[in-house]
Design a protein around this motif. Structure first.
Motif, PDB file in Angstrom:
ATOM      1  N   LEU A 105       0.824  -1.206   0.000  1.00 45.91           N
ATOM      2  CA  LEU A 105       0.000   0.000   0.000  1.00 45.91           C
ATOM      3  C   LEU A 105       0.862   1.261   0.000  1.00 45.91           C
ATOM      4  CD1 LEU A 105      -2.868  -1.059   2.440  1.00 45.91           C
ATOM      5  CD2 LEU A 105      -2.811  -1.167  -0.060  1.00 45.91           C
ATOM      6  N   SER A 106       2.030   1.176   0.601  1.00 46.49           N
ATOM      7  CA  SER A 106       2.971   2.305   0.538  1.00 46.49           C
ATOM      8  C   SER A 106       3.420   2.543  -0.898  1.00 46.49           C
ATOM      9  CB  SER A 106       4.188   2.038   1.428  1.00 46.49           C
ATOM     10  OG  SER A 106       3.829   1.967   2.790  1.00 46.49           O
ATOM     11  N   ARG A 107       3.725   1.446  -1.608  1.00 44.42           N
ATOM     12  CA  ARG A 107       4.125   1.582  -3.013  1.00 44.42           C
ATOM     13  C   ARG A 107       2.977   2.100  -3.869  1.00 44.42           C
ATOM     14  NH1 ARG A 107       6.718  -3.273  -1.647  1.00 44.42           N
ATOM     15  NH2 ARG A 107       5.216  -4.603  -2.750  1.00 44.42           N
ATOM     16  N   LEU A 108       1.771   1.692  -3.526  1.00 44.11           N
ATOM     17  CA  LEU A 108       0.608   2.192  -4.259  1.00 44.11           C
ATOM     18  C   LEU A 108       0.479   3.698  -4.077  1.00 44.11           C
ATOM     19  CD1 LEU A 108      -1.973   1.593  -5.897  1.00 44.11           C
ATOM     20  CD2 LEU A 108      -3.155   1.207  -3.720  1.00 44.11           C
ATOM     21  N   ALA A 109       0.627   4.172  -2.853  1.00 49.94           N
ATOM     22  CA  ALA A 109       0.525   5.605  -2.575  1.00 49.94           C
ATOM     23  C   ALA A 109       1.641   6.387  -3.259  1.00 49.94           C
ATOM     24  CB  ALA A 109       0.558   5.843  -1.066  1.00 49.94           C
ATOM     25  N   GLU A 110       2.831   5.791  -3.299  1.00 50.20           N
ATOM     26  CA  GLU A 110       3.984   6.467  -3.901  1.00 50.20           C
ATOM     27  C   GLU A 110       3.972   6.420  -5.425  1.00 50.20           C
ATOM     28  OE1 GLU A 110       7.065   4.189  -2.179  1.00 50.20           O
ATOM     29  OE2 GLU A 110       6.873   5.087  -0.177  1.00 50.20           O
ATOM     30  N   GLY A 111       3.164   5.525  -5.992  1.00 48.32           N
ATOM     31  CA  GLY A 111       3.118   5.382  -7.443  1.00 48.32           C
ATOM     32  C   GLY A 111       4.170   4.449  -7.991  1.00 48.32           C
ATOM     33  N   THR A 112       4.789   3.639  -7.124  1.00 48.77           N
ATOM     34  CA  THR A 112       5.824   2.694  -7.568  1.00 48.77           C
ATOM     35  C   THR A 112       5.309   1.254  -7.595  1.00 48.77           C
ATOM     36  OG1 THR A 112       6.666   2.455  -5.295  1.00 48.77           O
ATOM     37  CG2 THR A 112       7.682   4.154  -6.689  1.00 48.77           C
ATOM     38  N   VAL A 113       4.019   1.060  -7.352  1.00 50.34           N
ATOM     39  CA  VAL A 113       3.444  -0.268  -7.345  1.00 50.34           C
ATOM     40  C   VAL A 113       3.514  -0.871  -8.750  1.00 50.34           C
ATOM     41  CG1 VAL A 113       1.046   0.382  -7.896  1.00 50.34           C
ATOM     42  CG2 VAL A 113       1.495  -1.577  -6.404  1.00 50.34           C
ATOM     43  N   THR A 114       3.635  -2.192  -8.830  1.00 52.69           N
ATOM     44  CA  THR A 114       3.747  -2.880 -10.120  1.00 52.69           C
ATOM     45  C   THR A 114       2.526  -3.769 -10.361  1.00 52.69           C
ATOM     46  OG1 THR A 114       4.853  -4.831  -9.200  1.00 52.69           O
ATOM     47  CG2 THR A 114       6.249  -2.943  -9.859  1.00 52.69           C
ATOM     48  N   LEU A 115       2.383  -4.216 -11.602  1.00 57.75           N
ATOM     49  CA  LEU A 115       1.296  -5.142 -11.915  1.00 57.75           C
ATOM     50  C   LEU A 115       1.452  -6.428 -11.108  1.00 57.75           C
ATOM     51  CD1 LEU A 115      -1.229  -5.686 -13.616  1.00 57.75           C
ATOM     52  CD2 LEU A 115       0.270  -6.662 -15.379  1.00 57.75           C
ATOM     53  N   ARG A 116       2.689  -6.839 -10.911  1.00 57.46           N
ATOM     54  CA  ARG A 116       2.950  -8.027 -10.101  1.00 57.46           C
ATOM     55  C   ARG A 116       2.466  -7.826  -8.673  1.00 57.46           C
ATOM     56  NH1 ARG A 116       2.673 -13.115  -8.915  1.00 57.46           N
ATOM     57  NH2 ARG A 116       4.347 -13.864  -7.562  1.00 57.46           N
ATOM     58  N   ASP A 117       2.645  -6.623  -8.124  1.00 58.06           N
ATOM     59  CA  ASP A 117       2.133  -6.323  -6.788  1.00 58.06           C
ATOM     60  C   ASP A 117       0.616  -6.505  -6.742  1.00 58.06           C
ATOM     61  OD1 ASP A 117       4.515  -5.607  -5.444  1.00 58.06           O
ATOM     62  OD2 ASP A 117       4.439  -3.575  -6.257  1.00 58.06           O
ATOM     63  N   TYR A 118      -0.045  -5.969  -7.747  1.00 57.54           N
ATOM     64  CA  TYR A 118      -1.511  -6.064  -7.779  1.00 57.54           C
ATOM     65  C   TYR A 118      -1.952  -7.514  -7.920  1.00 57.54           C
ATOM     66  CZ  TYR A 118      -6.349  -5.253  -9.258  1.00 57.54           C
ATOM     67  OH  TYR A 118      -7.728  -5.271  -9.356  1.00 57.54           O
ATOM     68  N   GLU A 119      -1.252  -8.263  -8.766  1.00 57.82           N
ATOM     69  CA  GLU A 119      -1.570  -9.678  -8.940  1.00 57.82           C
ATOM     70  C   GLU A 119      -1.405 -10.432  -7.619  1.00 57.82           C
ATOM     71  OE1 GLU A 119      -0.355 -13.310 -11.979  1.00 57.82           O
ATOM     72  OE2 GLU A 119       1.162 -11.811 -11.443  1.00 57.82           O
ATOM     73  N   ARG A 120      -0.329 -10.159  -6.907  1.00 55.66           N
ATOM     74  CA  ARG A 120      -0.089 -10.809  -5.617  1.00 55.66           C
ATOM     75  C   ARG A 120      -1.161 -10.424  -4.603  1.00 55.66           C
ATOM     76  NH1 ARG A 120       4.602  -8.473  -3.532  1.00 55.66           N
ATOM     77  NH2 ARG A 120       4.692 -10.065  -1.891  1.00 55.66           N
ATOM     78  N   LEU A 121      -1.566  -9.160  -4.624  1.00 54.12           N
ATOM     79  CA  LEU A 121      -2.594  -8.700  -3.694  1.00 54.12           C
ATOM     80  C   LEU A 121      -3.900  -9.446  -3.925  1.00 54.12           C
ATOM     81  CD1 LEU A 121      -3.532  -6.760  -1.483  1.00 54.12           C
ATOM     82  CD2 LEU A 121      -4.028  -5.069  -3.273  1.00 54.12           C
ATOM     83  N   LEU A 122      -4.330  -9.530  -5.179  1.00 54.81           N
ATOM     84  CA  LEU A 122      -5.563 -10.255  -5.483  1.00 54.81           C
ATOM     85  C   LEU A 122      -5.441 -11.725  -5.113  1.00 54.81           C
ATOM     86  CD1 LEU A 122      -6.686  -8.802  -8.948  1.00 54.81           C
ATOM     87  CD2 LEU A 122      -7.512  -8.194  -6.665  1.00 54.81           C
ATOM     88  N   PHE A 123      -4.305 -12.324  -5.436  1.00 51.75           N
ATOM     89  CA  PHE A 123      -4.076 -13.738  -5.138  1.00 51.75           C
ATOM     90  C   PHE A 123      -4.238 -14.001  -3.645  1.00 51.75           C
ATOM     91  CE2 PHE A 123      -1.641 -17.473  -4.064  1.00 51.75           C
ATOM     92  CZ  PHE A 123      -1.836 -18.341  -5.129  1.00 51.75           C
ATOM     93  N   ASN A 124      -3.631 -13.157  -2.839  1.00 52.67           N
ATOM     94  CA  ASN A 124      -3.672 -13.352  -1.392  1.00 52.67           C
ATOM     95  C   ASN A 124      -5.032 -13.022  -0.801  1.00 52.67           C
ATOM     96  OD1 ASN A 124      -0.700 -13.805   0.033  1.00 52.67           O
ATOM     97  ND2 ASN A 124      -0.568 -12.955  -2.017  1.00 52.67           N
ATOM     98  N   LEU A 125      -5.695 -11.981  -1.308  1.00 56.93           N
ATOM     99  CA  LEU A 125      -7.017 -11.632  -0.798  1.00 56.93           C
ATOM    100  C   LEU A 125      -8.033 -12.729  -1.084  1.00 56.93           C
ATOM    101  CD1 LEU A 125      -7.401  -7.845  -1.681  1.00 56.93           C
ATOM    102  CD2 LEU A 125      -7.167  -8.852   0.597  1.00 56.93           C
ATOM    103  N   ARG A 126      -7.941 -13.328  -2.265  1.00 60.04           N
ATOM    104  CA  ARG A 126      -8.932 -14.331  -2.659  1.00 60.04           C
ATOM    105  C   ARG A 126      -9.008 -15.477  -1.662  1.00 60.04           C
ATOM    106  NH1 ARG A 126      -9.622 -19.936  -3.590  1.00 60.04           N
ATOM    107  NH2 ARG A 126     -11.436 -20.179  -4.968  1.00 60.04           N
ATOM    108  N   GLN A 127      -7.882 -15.890  -1.131  1.00 55.82           N
ATOM    109  CA  GLN A 127      -7.848 -17.061  -0.250  1.00 55.82           C
ATOM    110  C   GLN A 127      -8.620 -16.810   1.044  1.00 55.82           C
ATOM    111  OE1 GLN A 127      -6.830 -19.158  -2.230  1.00 55.82           O
ATOM    112  NE2 GLN A 127      -5.573 -17.887  -3.554  1.00 55.82           N
TER     113      GLN A 127
END
Length: 232
Positions: free
Chosen positions: A40-62
């Motif tokens: 979320l820090s990277r998201l706020a800073e604008g340095t987040v990657t598509l891989r970050d988003y993919e990992r976030l969804l993967f982990n939230l789904r479980q």
């Protein structure tokens, strides 16, 4: 209206006001902790990657896939004297039980493998969160879970749409790739409105209020933990 009735009403209002203040304090602490979560820090800073988003969804789904089951279990443990809470839980479980499918569609839309997603396991924080929720839901009349709803639905109503918008800004994602987060702003706003009506209805006594606040504290910490422990 008798003096006793007025006194009872005043006492209920006092409990409701105090509960609102205590939950607000829990929310502030959660917000501060979320600001320190790496993804979320990277998201706020604008340095987040598509891989970050993919990992976030993967982990939230479980963890999201467990949402409706623990709410249903809680509903089954409310007795007739807690009919309003049982009714609310049944309705909420019905509304939530397809949410994980939206998340799965977002995951596939960004190029993720549905088979791998469904074969995934919970991270350390998700294990702790789901375990706590099911354990608490097994209690007789688990009123404290209103505190869990305050945290989880609050995140959907107050943070999810902002996260979705920021992911779109940074990564150029389409609406069909962030639908899960977008949807929860409206849906969870309705849920938080229903929750507030219960919390201010006068049916929550001091003992129940204590349980609600404690549950909110635990769930806030464990929800942040699952975001901190992506893939672990």
């Amino acid at each position: 209206m008798t003096t006793d009735t007025i006194s009872t009403a005043d006492a209920a209002a006092s409990v409701a006001d105090s509960l609102a203040d205590r939950l607000a304090d829990v929310w502030v602490e959660l917000e501060e902790r979320l600001d320190r979560v790496p993804v979320l820090s990277r998201l706020a800073e604008g340095t987040v990657t598509l891989r970050d988003y993919e990992r976030l969804l993967f982990n939230l789904r479980q963890q999201v896939v467990d949402g409706s089951p623990w709410i249903s279990r809680a509903a089954s443990n409310f007795d007739i004297e807690h009919f309003e809470l049982r009714t609310a839980a049944i309705r909420h479980a019905e509304e939530e039980h397809r949410d994980y499918l939206m998340l799965e569609r977002d995951y596939v839309a960004i190029g993720g493998s549905l088979a791998e997603l469904r074969a995934g396991r919970k991270n350390l924080g998700s294990e702790a969160l789901s375990g706590y929720m099911f354990h608490y839901a097994d209690r007789s009349n688990p009123t404290g879970l209103l505190g869990a709803m305050f945290i989880i639905e609050g995140l959907g109503a107050k943070r999810a749409a902002g996260w979705a918008e920021r992911f779109q800004e940074v990564l150029g994602l389409a609406d069909n790739q962030v639908h899960f987060m977008q949807y929860h702003q409206e849906a969870d706003s309705e849920h938080t409105g229903a929750l507030e009506a219960i919390l201010t209805s006068g049916i929550i006594d001091e003992s129940a209020a204590d349980e609600i606040v404690r549950c909110a504290q635990v769930v806030a910490r464990l929800y942040a933990l699952q975001l901190e422990e992506l893939d672990n």
